[in-house]
Design an enzyme around this catalytic site. Structure first.
Site, PDB file in Angstrom:
ATOM      1  N   PHE A 150       0.856  -1.173   0.000  1.00  0.00           N
ATOM      2  CA  PHE A 150       0.000   0.000   0.000  1.00  0.00           C
ATOM      3  C   PHE A 150       0.895   1.227   0.000  1.00  0.00           C
ATOM      4  O   PHE A 150       1.564   1.519   0.989  1.00  0.00           O
ATOM      5  CB  PHE A 150      -0.945   0.053   1.205  1.00  0.00           C
ATOM      6  N   ASP A 235       9.502   2.874   2.008  1.00  0.00           N
ATOM      7  CA  ASP A 235       8.296   3.664   2.276  1.00  0.00           C
ATOM      8  C   ASP A 235       8.011   3.589   3.776  1.00  0.00           C
ATOM      9  O   ASP A 235       7.454   2.602   4.264  1.00  0.00           O
ATOM     10  CB  ASP A 235       7.117   3.114   1.461  1.00  0.00           C
ATOM     11  N   LYS A 264       2.555  11.351   6.986  1.00  0.00           N
ATOM     12  CA  LYS A 264       1.672  11.148   8.137  1.00  0.00           C
ATOM     13  C   LYS A 264       2.161  11.875   9.387  1.00  0.00           C
ATOM     14  O   LYS A 264       1.861  13.040   9.583  1.00  0.00           O
ATOM     15  CB  LYS A 264       1.459   9.653   8.363  1.00  0.00           C
TER      16      LYS A 264
END
Length: 409
Positions: A150, A235, A264
């Protein structure tokens, strides 16, 4: 004289949910809770009910809701300057980049806004590097990715997703990606060749259910990419900035990638902030006009991002995540065989596989909500636990007790 206008009656949770279903695209299926206030690890809905937040905005709220240092940094910057675009310099961006370099060990920063933008930027940089430095023939560069990944929701990214819900109906997709099983070094070696610009992986696969690779896998990825003259892109948008008990999750194997993608938690739950960090030999391939973002590196984002790096500089939050992660792991181990089939825990981050006989992940999440705990399901009967790193031991144990109660009901 005009009569005074009566104040509108505050709408209930049910009314607001109905209004959203009419006015918003249905690209989410939230739990039926309408949050109106939050502080620390607790949130409150419009009726005043309190809930312990055990999701933390998918790690965007690593420091809890409205952390005083982050709110103060944002307020101070709001009174001075919020946006210049990158057409001009601003007085906050240099300090942000310097702090991020000191925190991560990478000399250069490419500031962006969202995690998906960081991924797209990383892909662009890797391709440019492959053509300019590695000497790959024009338009022939490939990037190797992992199944069940993802990395965002853009058309480029969903094109190499293996989740049919993410892919179906959004093609045609960009070529140039090779998908291999996660945690499978032989398959990775087979996929890497002279056209490989980079291998792009999550050190821990979050959306897939907090999937932790075998010990040595990330080191093996580093060795494969080094031997092939390709970049290793980690990531760390969900796993980074303290979540797993270290600043970056790759530190668990003492691995140093060529490029790290952050997001985030970098915005402190206040503004969207993301970044690509790498060495000068990698990010130095970009020239003026070849990539950009109007809001990327804006003064407000830089001020909040700088405050985030200051919170992480001492190592306090990393230590808390490691210590409380052991409490979380022990609590979930005690529930194994009592409704929990298996769990995977790294720092304050866990994927919990619930016995399907007890309900789907969504149903378990709804039952926990009724107990005052907010979590989010992922695939099947798996739920994710990722509380703010500011949670106390007592609060964490209370949440585990609520999970035990739901499983035994």
């Amino acid at each position: 004289m005009t009569a005074p206008t009566a104040r509108a009656r505050p709408r209930s949770s049910a009314e607001l949910i109905r209004a959203e279903s009419t006015a918003l695209a249905h690209n989410y299926h939230p739990l039926p809770v309408v949050v109106s206030h939050a502080e620390g690890v607790w949130v409150r809905d419009v009726e005043g009910r309190r809930y312990l937040d055990m999701l933390a905005g998918y790690s965007a709220l690593n420091f809890g809701h409205r952390h005083p240092a982050l709110v103060e940094a944002a307020h101070r910057q709001l009174d001075q300057l919020t946006l210049t675009s990158r057409a001009f310099h601003n007085d906050r961006l240099a300090g942000f980049a310097e702090n991020l370099a000191a925190l991560t060990g990478f000399a250069m920063t490419l500031p962006m806004n969202t995690g998906a933008e960081a991924v797209e930027s990383g892909i662009k940089v890797a391709r440019k590097w492959a053509y300019d430095v590695k000497g790959v023939a024009p338009d022939r560069a490939t990037i190797v990715v992992a199944a069940d990944n993802f990395h965002g929701r853009t058309t480029t990214v969903v094109g190499f997703s293996t989740d049919p819900v993410a892919r179906e109906g959004f093609g045609p997709f960009a070529p140039g990606f090779r998908v291999v099983p996660y945690n499978d070094l032989p398959a990775l070696r087979e996929a890497v060749d002279e056209t490989t610009a980079a291998v792009l992986l999550e050190p821990v696969q979050g959306e897939a259910g907090v999937i932790i690779p075998d010990e040595g896998y990330l080191a093996g990825v580093r060795a494969v990419t080094r031997d092939a003259g390709a970049l290793f892109i980690a990531d760390e948008i969900q796993s980074g900035l303290g979540r797993t008990g270290t600043t970056l999750a790759v530190e668990h194997e003492r691995v140093v990638p060529d490029m790290v993608l952050l997001g985030k938690a970098l915005g402190g739950g206040i503004v969207p902030v993301s970044a690509v960090v790498a060495g000068r030999d990698v990010l130095g391939v970009l020239g003026p006009g070849q990539h950009g973002s109007t809001f990327g590196g804006n003064p407000l984002a830089a001020a909040v991002g700088t405050a985030v790096t200051e919170l992480l500089r001492t190592g306090e939050f990393q230590r808390r995540a490691a210590e409380l992660g052991r409490v979380l792991d022990a609590g979930l181990t005690a529930l194994t065989g009592r409704g929990v089939l298996a769990h995977r825990c790294r720092g304050l981050w866990a994927g919990v596989d619930i016995d399907p006989a007890l309900g789907t992940g969504r149903e378990i999440s709804e039952r926990l909500m009724s107990e005052g705990v907010l979590v989010k399901d992922t695939h099947g009967s798996t739920i994710r636990l990722a509380p703010p790193l500011t949670i106390t031991r007592d609060e964490l144990v209370w949440a585990l007790d609520r999970l035990a109660a739901v499983l035994s009901a």
